[in-house]
Design a protein around this motif. Structure first.
Motif, PDB file in Angstrom:
ATOM      1  N   ALA A 163       0.816  -1.215   0.000  1.00  0.00           N
ATOM      2  CA  ALA A 163       0.000   0.000   0.000  1.00  0.00           C
ATOM      3  C   ALA A 163       0.847   1.262   0.000  1.00  0.00           C
ATOM      4  CB  ALA A 163      -0.938   0.000   1.207  1.00  0.00           C
ATOM      5  N   CYS A 164       2.118   1.156   0.392  1.00  0.00           N
ATOM      6  CA  CYS A 164       2.983   2.338   0.426  1.00  0.00           C
ATOM      7  C   CYS A 164       3.261   2.881  -0.972  1.00  0.00           C
ATOM      8  CB  CYS A 164       4.309   2.007   1.117  1.00  0.00           C
ATOM      9  SG  CYS A 164       4.165   1.735   2.888  1.00  0.00           S
ATOM     10  N   ILE A 165       3.185   2.024  -1.993  1.00  0.00           N
ATOM     11  CA  ILE A 165       3.488   2.482  -3.348  1.00  0.00           C
ATOM     12  C   ILE A 165       2.449   3.482  -3.850  1.00  0.00           C
ATOM     13  CG2 ILE A 165       3.684   1.783  -5.762  1.00  0.00           C
ATOM     14  CD1 ILE A 165       5.149  -0.658  -4.913  1.00  0.00           C
ATOM     15  N   PRO A 166       1.155   3.125  -3.889  1.00  0.00           N
ATOM     16  CA  PRO A 166       0.181   4.133  -4.352  1.00  0.00           C
ATOM     17  C   PRO A 166       0.101   5.347  -3.448  1.00  0.00           C
ATOM     18  CG  PRO A 166      -0.941   2.191  -3.461  1.00  0.00           C
ATOM     19  CD  PRO A 166       0.508   1.838  -3.603  1.00  0.00           C
ATOM     20  N   LEU A 167       0.321   5.149  -2.137  1.00  0.00           N
ATOM     21  CA  LEU A 167       0.293   6.288  -1.222  1.00  0.00           C
ATOM     22  C   LEU A 167       1.411   7.267  -1.553  1.00  0.00           C
ATOM     23  CD1 LEU A 167      -0.410   4.586   2.235  1.00  0.00           C
ATOM     24  CD2 LEU A 167      -2.003   5.905   0.847  1.00  0.00           C
ATOM     25  N   ALA A 168       2.604   6.719  -1.827  1.00  0.00           N
ATOM     26  CA  ALA A 168       3.757   7.577  -2.096  1.00  0.00           C
ATOM     27  C   ALA A 168       3.695   8.206  -3.478  1.00  0.00           C
ATOM     28  CB  ALA A 168       5.044   6.763  -1.950  1.00  0.00           C
ATOM     29  N   ILE A 169       3.133   7.459  -4.459  1.00  0.00           N
ATOM     30  CA  ILE A 169       3.074   7.965  -5.831  1.00  0.00           C
ATOM     31  C   ILE A 169       2.091   9.124  -5.960  1.00  0.00           C
ATOM     32  CG2 ILE A 169       2.324   7.379  -8.181  1.00  0.00           C
ATOM     33  CD1 ILE A 169       3.571   4.658  -7.804  1.00  0.00           C
ATOM     34  N   SER A 170       1.015   9.085  -5.179  1.00  0.00           N
ATOM     35  CA  SER A 170      -0.010  10.132  -5.277  1.00  0.00           C
ATOM     36  C   SER A 170       0.535  11.464  -4.795  1.00  0.00           C
ATOM     37  CB  SER A 170      -1.242   9.747  -4.453  1.00  0.00           C
ATOM     38  OG  SER A 170      -0.881   9.553  -3.094  1.00  0.00           O
ATOM     39  N   GLY A 171       1.091  12.233  -5.737  1.00  0.00           N
ATOM     40  CA  GLY A 171       1.650  13.530  -5.379  1.00  0.00           C
ATOM     41  C   GLY A 171       2.999  13.412  -4.702  1.00  0.00           C
ATOM     42  N   ARG A 172       3.575  12.186  -4.698  1.00  0.00           N
ATOM     43  CA  ARG A 172       4.861  11.908  -4.041  1.00  0.00           C
ATOM     44  C   ARG A 172       4.873  12.366  -2.583  1.00  0.00           C
ATOM     45  NH1 ARG A 172      10.013  13.787  -6.943  1.00  0.00           N
ATOM     46  NH2 ARG A 172      10.794  12.961  -4.987  1.00  0.00           N
ATOM     47  N   ARG A 173       3.728  12.222  -1.943  1.00  0.00           N
ATOM     48  CA  ARG A 173       3.643  12.476  -0.511  1.00  0.00           C
ATOM     49  C   ARG A 173       2.450  11.710   0.040  1.00  0.00           C
ATOM     50  NH1 ARG A 173       4.240  17.094   1.422  1.00  0.00           N
ATOM     51  NH2 ARG A 173       5.297  18.005  -0.372  1.00  0.00           N
ATOM     52  N   VAL A 174       2.479  11.434   1.336  1.00  0.00           N
ATOM     53  CA  VAL A 174       1.366  10.755   1.995  1.00  0.00           C
ATOM     54  C   VAL A 174       0.479  11.835   2.603  1.00  0.00           C
ATOM     55  CG1 VAL A 174       0.699   8.987   3.655  1.00  0.00           C
ATOM     56  CG2 VAL A 174       2.908   8.826   2.497  1.00  0.00           C
ATOM     57  N   SER A 175      -0.731  11.978   2.082  1.00  0.00           N
ATOM     58  CA  SER A 175      -1.620  13.058   2.506  1.00  0.00           C
ATOM     59  C   SER A 175      -2.227  12.775   3.879  1.00  0.00           C
ATOM     60  CB  SER A 175      -2.735  13.244   1.483  1.00  0.00           C
ATOM     61  OG  SER A 175      -3.617  12.126   1.497  1.00  0.00           O
ATOM     62  N   LYS A 176      -2.838  13.803   4.452  1.00  0.00           N
ATOM     63  CA  LYS A 176      -3.480  13.646   5.749  1.00  0.00           C
ATOM     64  C   LYS A 176      -4.665  12.684   5.664  1.00  0.00           C
ATOM     65  CE  LYS A 176      -2.083  18.133   7.596  1.00  0.00           C
ATOM     66  NZ  LYS A 176      -2.515  19.403   8.222  1.00  0.00           N
ATOM     67  N   ALA A 177      -5.410  12.747   4.555  1.00  0.00           N
ATOM     68  CA  ALA A 177      -6.541  11.837   4.379  1.00  0.00           C
ATOM     69  C   ALA A 177      -6.056  10.394   4.298  1.00  0.00           C
ATOM     70  CB  ALA A 177      -7.321  12.209   3.115  1.00  0.00           C
ATOM     71  N   GLU A 178      -4.943  10.173   3.592  1.00  0.00           N
ATOM     72  CA  GLU A 178      -4.383   8.825   3.490  1.00  0.00           C
ATOM     73  C   GLU A 178      -3.864   8.349   4.842  1.00  0.00           C
ATOM     74  OE1 GLU A 178      -2.900   9.041  -1.173  1.00  0.00           O
ATOM     75  OE2 GLU A 178      -1.608   9.757   0.446  1.00  0.00           O
ATOM     76  N   GLY A 179      -3.279   9.272   5.607  1.00  0.00           N
ATOM     77  CA  GLY A 179      -2.828   8.921   6.954  1.00  0.00           C
ATOM     78  C   GLY A 179      -3.984   8.507   7.838  1.00  0.00           C
ATOM     79  N   ALA A 180      -5.090   9.232   7.748  1.00  0.00           N
ATOM     80  CA  ALA A 180      -6.281   8.877   8.530  1.00  0.00           C
ATOM     81  C   ALA A 180      -6.800   7.507   8.113  1.00  0.00           C
ATOM     82  CB  ALA A 180      -7.367   9.938   8.340  1.00  0.00           C
ATOM     83  N   GLY A 181      -6.737   7.217   6.808  1.00  0.00           N
ATOM     84  CA  GLY A 181      -7.166   5.911   6.318  1.00  0.00           C
ATOM     85  C   GLY A 181      -6.309   4.782   6.874  1.00  0.00           C
ATOM     86  N   LEU A 182      -5.004   4.999   6.941  1.00  0.00           N
ATOM     87  CA  LEU A 182      -4.100   3.991   7.514  1.00  0.00           C
ATOM     88  C   LEU A 182      -4.456   3.713   8.972  1.00  0.00           C
ATOM     89  CD1 LEU A 182      -0.648   5.133   6.056  1.00  0.00           C
ATOM     90  CD2 LEU A 182      -1.998   3.156   5.353  1.00  0.00           C
ATOM     91  N   LEU A 183      -4.742   4.764   9.731  1.00  0.00           N
ATOM     92  CA  LEU A 183      -5.097   4.595  11.140  1.00  0.00           C
ATOM     93  C   LEU A 183      -6.405   3.815  11.301  1.00  0.00           C
ATOM     94  CD1 LEU A 183      -4.157   8.123  12.514  1.00  0.00           C
ATOM     95  CD2 LEU A 183      -2.999   5.964  13.021  1.00  0.00           C
ATOM     96  N   VAL A 184      -7.373   4.096  10.436  1.00  0.00           N
ATOM     97  CA  VAL A 184      -8.645   3.372  10.484  1.00  0.00           C
ATOM     98  C   VAL A 184      -8.422   1.888  10.214  1.00  0.00           C
ATOM     99  CG1 VAL A 184     -10.868   3.054   9.324  1.00  0.00           C
ATOM    100  CG2 VAL A 184     -10.077   5.358   9.897  1.00  0.00           C
ATOM    101  N   PHE A 185      -7.573   1.583   9.224  1.00  0.00           N
ATOM    102  CA  PHE A 185      -7.277   0.190   8.915  1.00  0.00           C
ATOM    103  C   PHE A 185      -6.583  -0.494  10.101  1.00  0.00           C
ATOM    104  CE2 PHE A 185      -7.742   1.273   4.333  1.00  0.00           C
ATOM    105  CZ  PHE A 185      -8.648   0.260   4.018  1.00  0.00           C
ATOM    106  N   TYR A 186      -5.703   0.251  10.808  1.00  0.00           N
ATOM    107  CA  TYR A 186      -5.016  -0.365  11.944  1.00  0.00           C
ATOM    108  C   TYR A 186      -5.997  -0.674  13.070  1.00  0.00           C
ATOM    109  CZ  TYR A 186      -1.661  -1.347  15.599  1.00  0.00           C
ATOM    110  OH  TYR A 186      -0.966  -1.960  16.598  1.00  0.00           O
ATOM    111  N   ILE A 187      -6.926   0.235  13.327  1.00  0.00           N
ATOM    112  CA  ILE A 187      -7.936  -0.011  14.359  1.00  0.00           C
ATOM    113  C   ILE A 187      -8.774  -1.230  13.981  1.00  0.00           C
ATOM    114  CG2 ILE A 187     -10.021   0.920  15.440  1.00  0.00           C
ATOM    115  CD1 ILE A 187      -8.748   3.713  15.139  1.00  0.00           C
TER     116      ILE A 187
END
Length: 332
Positions: free
Chosen positions: A288-312
């Motif tokens: 999952a790090c590949i599409p996250l990093a490719i999108s604008g070459r940065r991990v956005s706040k929305a994507e970060g929130a999504g990662l946290l939701v998946f971890y919960i």
């Protein structure tokens, strides 16, 4: 039970303190050598923050508690990507350098996939462990070559600061090396107490050692990664934060698992549940790090929130899946 809780908490505190000592001293020594933030994060800082996982894994394997150590490695990688990277993105939306996209992330994914293949039979042989460790050596060699290239590029800057380095070199290096050694000793003691306390908790609450390793121990030993990455973001060193996450994940599977296997007589065996569910989750998180990093070459706040939701969601699933005694796991 109270003594197990106290031992577990003390062990985690000593682990985090030892990791902090090790990271601070190693980082300062690396900075004095003129290395880039990304290389420092991928190597010195990543190794330092992963030292608790190494200590816990080695201690667990030595006393025959492989499930706790193995769960700690897999759980730590999942925690690093979904929770640590999620929080870092939520606070800073870090950019991802081309070097990480072309080499570090693919290498992390390859290491995760190789681990998945090797554990498909619910064991890791000494030969498979040797292959993983050889990959770790290759990763370090590549980074060493990059460091040499950086050193040549930054030679002028190092010459300008050479006088200031000389003024503090002897006393500075002595103090930092002493702190590094103190951190290593603290990690060893903390690892022993965490494994002993966690095993007692597992028995008292009827929880499997695998669940304890995937949650309590993984979260506890990943605190250095979390704290270091958040502090790095606060100080504007986003490359250290990102490099620390990727480097720690690589170190966990390519060094910690082989060390555990080396300390185990015969093949290192563990519960099938981790190989069937948690290792694939680790691989998916890495991919999952590949599409996250490719999108604008940065991990956005929305994507970060999504990662946290998946971890919960992941934590909820494994509590439902593994919150049963080890005897029931083995009989099933």
């Amino acid at each position: 039970m109270n003594s197990d809780v106290l031992l577990f908490i003390i062990g985690l505190i000593v682990l985090v303190g030892g990791g902090e000592l090790l990271v601070r001293s190693a980082s300062r020594l690396a900075v004095a050598a003129g290395l880039s933030s990304l290389v420092i994060g991928l190597t010195i800082v990543a190794v330092g923050t992963s030292a608790p996982e190494l200590a816990v894994g080695a201690a667990g394997a030595y006393v025959g508690k492989v499930d706790a150590g193995f769960g700690n490695v897999i759980g730590s990688n999942i925690f690093n990507i979904l929770c640590v990277l999620g929080l870092v993105a939520l606070f800073s939306s870090p950019a991802v350098e081309k070097r990480s996209l072309r080499f570090d992330i693919p290498f992390m994914i390859a290491a995760s996939v190789a681990t998945w293949i090797f554990v498909s039979d619910y064991r890791i042989s000494h030969f498979e462990a040797a292959l993983l460790f050889a990959a770790a050596v290759a990763f370090l060699i590549v980074n060493f070559l990059l460091v040499r290239r950086e050193a040549a590029t930054n030679r002028t800057n190092r010459r300008r600061s050479e006088s200031s380095h000389k003024e503090r070199s002897a006393k500075y290096i002595t103090v930092e090396v002493a702190l590094l050694l103190a951190g290593v000793i603290a990690l060893g003691l903390g690892a022993h107490w965490v494994v002993k306390g966690a095993t007692g908790l597992a028995r008292a609450f009827g929880m499997s050692e695998l669940l304890i390793g995937l949650t309590l121990i993984a979260g506890g030993t990943s605190l250095p990664e979390l704290v270091t990455s958040l502090v790095a973001v606060r100080r504007g060193e986003k490359d250290i934060a990102v490099g620390n996450i990727f480097g720690s994940c690589i170190f966990n599977v390519l060094v910690v698992l082989p060390v555990m296997a080396a300390l185990t007589t015969g093949d290192m065996e563990f519960s099938s549940g981790a190989a069937l569910f948690d290792v694939p989750v680790m691989v998916a998180a890495a991919v999952a790090c590949i599409p996250l990093a490719i999108s604008g070459r940065r991990v956005s706040k929305a994507e970060g929130a999504g990662l946290l939701v998946f971890y919960i969601g992941y934590i909820a699933v494994i509590f439902a899946k593994y919150n049963i005694p080890d005897s029931a796991l083995s009989s099933g």
